[in-house]
Design a protein around this motif. Structure first.
Motif, PDB file in Angstrom:
ATOM      1  N   UNK A 225       0.833  -1.209   0.000  1.00 18.88           N
ATOM      2  CA  UNK A 225       0.000   0.000   0.000  1.00 18.88           C
ATOM      3  C   UNK A 225       0.867   1.259   0.000  1.00 18.88           C
ATOM      4  N   UNK A 226       1.945   1.245   0.802  1.00 23.79           N
ATOM      5  CA  UNK A 226       2.841   2.405   0.832  1.00 23.79           C
ATOM      6  C   UNK A 226       3.498   2.615  -0.533  1.00 23.79           C
ATOM      7  N   UNK A 227       3.915   1.519  -1.139  1.00 23.46           N
ATOM      8  CA  UNK A 227       4.513   1.622  -2.472  1.00 23.46           C
ATOM      9  C   UNK A 227       3.500   2.166  -3.475  1.00 23.46           C
ATOM     10  N   UNK A 228       2.263   1.699  -3.344  1.00 22.71           N
ATOM     11  CA  UNK A 228       1.220   2.164  -4.249  1.00 22.71           C
ATOM     12  C   UNK A 228       0.938   3.658  -4.044  1.00 22.71           C
ATOM     13  N   UNK A 229       0.911   4.094  -2.768  1.00 25.33           N
ATOM     14  CA  UNK A 229       0.674   5.520  -2.499  1.00 25.33           C
ATOM     15  C   UNK A 229       1.780   6.369  -3.109  1.00 25.33           C
ATOM     16  N   UNK A 230       3.029   5.885  -2.977  1.00 24.72           N
ATOM     17  CA  UNK A 230       4.152   6.622  -3.567  1.00 24.72           C
ATOM     18  C   UNK A 230       4.035   6.662  -5.087  1.00 24.72           C
ATOM     19  N   UNK A 231       3.630   5.540  -5.663  1.00 24.17           N
ATOM     20  CA  UNK A 231       3.472   5.496  -7.123  1.00 24.17           C
ATOM     21  C   UNK A 231       2.352   6.422  -7.601  1.00 24.17           C
ATOM     22  N   UNK A 232       1.269   6.458  -6.818  1.00 23.70           N
ATOM     23  CA  UNK A 232       0.156   7.334  -7.179  1.00 23.70           C
ATOM     24  C   UNK A 232       0.583   8.797  -7.087  1.00 23.70           C
ATOM     25  N   UNK A 233       1.319   9.143  -5.979  1.00 25.51           N
ATOM     26  CA  UNK A 233       1.785  10.516  -5.808  1.00 25.51           C
ATOM     27  C   UNK A 233       2.735  10.904  -6.936  1.00 25.51           C
ATOM     28  N   UNK A 234       3.620   9.986  -7.300  1.00 26.16           N
ATOM     29  CA  UNK A 234       4.555  10.263  -8.386  1.00 26.16           C
ATOM     30  C   UNK A 234       3.803  10.462  -9.705  1.00 26.16           C
ATOM     31  N   UNK A 235       2.775   9.628  -9.898  1.00 26.27           N
ATOM     32  CA  UNK A 235       1.995   9.760 -11.133  1.00 26.27           C
ATOM     33  C   UNK A 235       1.264  11.099 -11.181  1.00 26.27           C
ATOM     34  N   UNK A 236       0.726  11.524 -10.021  1.00 31.31           N
ATOM     35  CA  UNK A 236       0.010  12.808  -9.973  1.00 31.31           C
ATOM     36  C   UNK A 236       0.969  13.961 -10.239  1.00 31.31           C
ATOM     37  N   UNK A 237       2.151  13.908  -9.594  1.00 28.94           N
ATOM     38  CA  UNK A 237       3.125  14.976  -9.780  1.00 28.94           C
ATOM     39  C   UNK A 237       3.610  15.058 -11.229  1.00 28.94           C
ATOM     40  N   UNK A 238       3.904  13.901 -11.793  1.00 28.13           N
ATOM     41  CA  UNK A 238       4.368  13.901 -13.183  1.00 28.13           C
ATOM     42  C   UNK A 238       3.272  14.393 -14.128  1.00 28.13           C
ATOM     43  N   UNK A 239       2.031  14.025 -13.819  1.00 26.00           N
ATOM     44  CA  UNK A 239       0.926  14.503 -14.649  1.00 26.00           C
ATOM     45  C   UNK A 239       0.750  16.018 -14.498  1.00 26.00           C
ATOM     46  N   UNK A 240       0.910  16.500 -13.249  1.00 24.70           N
ATOM     47  CA  UNK A 240       0.792  17.948 -13.022  1.00 24.70           C
ATOM     48  C   UNK A 240       1.900  18.702 -13.753  1.00 24.70           C
ATOM     49  N   UNK A 241       3.112  18.138 -13.716  1.00 24.66           N
ATOM     50  CA  UNK A 241       4.220  18.794 -14.425  1.00 24.66           C
ATOM     51  C   UNK A 241       3.936  18.841 -15.932  1.00 24.66           C
ATOM     52  N   UNK A 242       3.413  17.743 -16.439  1.00 21.60           N
ATOM     53  CA  UNK A 242       3.068  17.730 -17.868  1.00 21.60           C
ATOM     54  C   UNK A 242       1.978  18.761 -18.167  1.00 21.60           C
ATOM     55  N   UNK A 243       0.927  18.778 -17.320  1.00 20.34           N
ATOM     56  CA  UNK A 243      -0.165  19.721 -17.540  1.00 20.34           C
ATOM     57  C   UNK A 243       0.312  21.160 -17.396  1.00 20.34           C
ATOM     58  N   UNK A 244       1.224  21.381 -16.434  1.00 17.24           N
ATOM     59  CA  UNK A 244       1.764  22.735 -16.257  1.00 17.24           C
ATOM     60  C   UNK A 244       2.559  23.176 -17.482  1.00 17.24           C
ATOM     61  N   UNK A 245       3.332  22.249 -18.035  1.00 19.84           N
ATOM     62  CA  UNK A 245       4.088  22.573 -19.249  1.00 19.84           C
ATOM     63  C   UNK A 245       3.134  22.870 -20.406  1.00 19.84           C
ATOM     64  N   UNK A 246       2.047  22.113 -20.498  1.00 22.42           N
ATOM     65  CA  UNK A 246       1.062  22.366 -21.551  1.00 22.42           C
ATOM     66  C   UNK A 246       0.404  23.734 -21.359  1.00 22.42           C
ATOM     67  N   UNK A 247       0.111  24.087 -20.089  1.00 17.20           N
ATOM     68  CA  UNK A 247      -0.496  25.387 -19.805  1.00 17.20           C
ATOM     69  C   UNK A 247       0.481  26.523 -20.130  1.00 17.20           C
ATOM     70  N   UNK A 248       1.762  26.340 -19.744  1.00 21.54           N
ATOM     71  CA  UNK A 248       2.755  27.372 -20.037  1.00 21.54           C
ATOM     72  C   UNK A 248       2.970  27.524 -21.542  1.00 21.54           C
ATOM     73  N   UNK A 249       2.810  26.431 -22.269  1.00 20.95           N
ATOM     74  CA  UNK A 249       2.915  26.515 -23.731  1.00 20.95           C
ATOM     75  C   UNK A 249       1.850  27.463 -24.282  1.00 20.95           C
ATOM     76  N   UNK A 250       0.654  27.390 -23.697  1.00 17.95           N
ATOM     77  CA  UNK A 250      -0.417  28.292 -24.134  1.00 17.95           C
ATOM     78  C   UNK A 250      -0.086  29.736 -23.752  1.00 17.95           C
ATOM     79  N   UNK A 251       0.587  29.919 -22.588  1.00 21.92           N
ATOM     80  CA  UNK A 251       0.914  31.265 -22.123  1.00 21.92           C
ATOM     81  C   UNK A 251       2.074  31.882 -22.901  1.00 21.92           C
TER      82      UNK A 251
END
Length: 456
Positions: A225-251
């Protein structure tokens, strides 16, 4: 009274004294006190004390258009300064090469992280099922097997006991030997040991093996479960970084939020060009453009430190533009001086805001001359500044009496660099000599005496 009047006059006229020193040395009495002199009639009237400074029009209410892209970014195109735009018009374009690379890289990591999160999710489900599988499956199966073995051991024990009893009866009648009895006793002992061993295995299973297995399974579940939580957090962060880069591309394409005039922000005084230009580098939250409210215009001027204490909000000011003049009001005066340096000549000034009335046609960047009225005196006695001679100990002027200059000690008040208020020592209608150093021996002697006294 400040000594600025004396020192100003000394600086200008001392050269004149030196130029006529030869003639004065030949005959100190050669000056004719009754000769022609420039005079001024002492009169009462009004006098304004003002300070005049140059400034530039700006708006007191600006909509700031800021850079929303992190890091250092290069401007590849910018709209011309002073352009009227509509909502949605492009104002600035930033280079997108680095952001496009970041989008590709972060998209790849986002997929990897999501894959890891999905795998660990399945592992959590598998570990959860393993606990139920043990409690309701393997544990029950092992317990039933041992209980079956216990029943068999009990049956074997009863059989061994019966066999031993039968052998003993037969041995008493002589039908079997003692060896056969001993064999049956050994079988009984073996059956008892097997029974005890089976009971022990059942107790160990219930008391220890079950607990150990549950601890292992629960610990494994927590770890997964701890490993899964870390994987989920990493996935969320990486997705946020990708989305942030996409948003900055628009800006990277900066557009007008409303219609109106757009101007470049003012560059620092020591810079030769504005901060916003093609090829310039900008950073996050840097102001790229301004959209001023043209109905709320003002002028910022610098007030010299020598008179800043006399400036107060609410004072009247006269503002002169190239083709327009208007009355205005002092809105504020800074409490901290402007930065000084070689670009200001090391002159200390304080920012002063002059609030302008709402007039059509005013635009940021227009040059303006501002005259602030520091004092407006009425019905005061005044004489020209050029009629006054200040020494270290007294303030003097010369009054024409019966055609000759007469020395008069006076008390002065405020001044506007042309006229000065006389508080005591003169009367209205009297004639004072202008520039007495050029015409009056006494004035020249007083000036020379003051210079001698001030020498080290």
């Amino acid at each position: 009274m400040s000594k600025w009047i004396t020192r100003g006059i000394f600086t200008v006229l001392f050269l004149a004294i030196l130029g006529t020193a030869g003639s004065l040395m030949i005959s100190a009495s050669s000056t004719d006190d009754s000769g022609p002199k420039l005079t001024h009639t002492v009169s009462r009237g009004g006098m304004k004390v003002t300070v005049t400074e140059q400034g530039v029009l700006e708006s007191s209410e600006n909509t700031e258009i800021k850079c929303k892209v992190r890091g250092q970014n290069t401007v590849i195109w910018v709209i011309e300064n002073g352009t009227q735009v509509q909502q949605g018009d492009v104002l600035v374009r930033l280079d997108t090469l680095e952001i496009e690379d970041a989008i590709n890289e972060r998209t790849k990591y986002a997929h990897w992280s999501q894959s890891g999160a999905e795998y660990s999710k399945a592992e959590v489900a598998r570990a959860t099922l393993a606990i139920n599988e043990y409690l309701e499956g393997r544990y029950v199966s092992e317990l039933l097997t041992l209980e079956k073995d216990l029943a068999v051991a009990e049956s074997n024990l009863r059989t061994a006991k019966n066999m031993l009893a039968h052998s003993k009866r037969m041995s008493e009648r002589g039908y079997v030997s003692e060896l056969d009895v001993e064999q049956k006793e050994f079988s009984l002992t073996q059956a008892e040991l097997n029974l005890n061993a089976t009971k022990t295995r059942i107790d160990v299973l219930k008391t220890y093996t079950k607990q150990m297995e549950l601890e292992t399974l629960n610990g494994n579940l927590k770890s997964i479960k701890a490993t899964h939580a870390a994987n989920v957090e990493r996935a969320v962060l990486d997705a946020n970084r990708r989305d942030q880069a996409l948003e900055e591309f628009e800006h990277c394409v900066v557009k007008a939020e409303k219609k109106g005039l757009v101007i470049y922000p003012s560059a620092a005084a020591w810079k030769n060009s504005p901060d916003i230009a093609e090829g310039a580098t900008v950073h996050k939250d840097q102001v790229l453009m301004l959209m001023p409210n043209l109905s709320k215009m003002q002028v910022k001027i610098g007030i010299h430190e020598s008179v800043v204490d006399r400036i107060e909000p609410g004072m009247h000011a006269a503002v002169s533009l190239p083709e327009l003049a208007m009355d205005a009001t002092v809105y504020s005066i800074a409490s901290v001086a402007q930065p000084t340096g070689w670009w200001t000549g090391n002159i200390v000034k304080y920012d002063c805001i002059i609030q302008l009335p709402s007039i059509e046609g005013l635009k940021p960047g227009m040059s303006a001359e501002v005259e602030v009225v520091m004092a407006d005196y009425q019905d005061v006695l005044t004489i020209p500044v050029s009629a006054v001679l200040e020494t270290e100990t007294e303030t003097l002027c010369w009054v024409m009496v019966n055609g000759k200059p007469q020395r008069r000690e006076i008390t002065l008040g405020d001044s506007n660099d042309v006229f000065i208020i006389v508080q005591d020592g003169l009367r209205e209608g009297e004639e004072v000599v202008l520039n007495p150093l050029s015409f009056v021996d006494q004035a020249q002697q007083a000036a020379l005496r003051t210079i001698d006294e001030t020498k080290p």
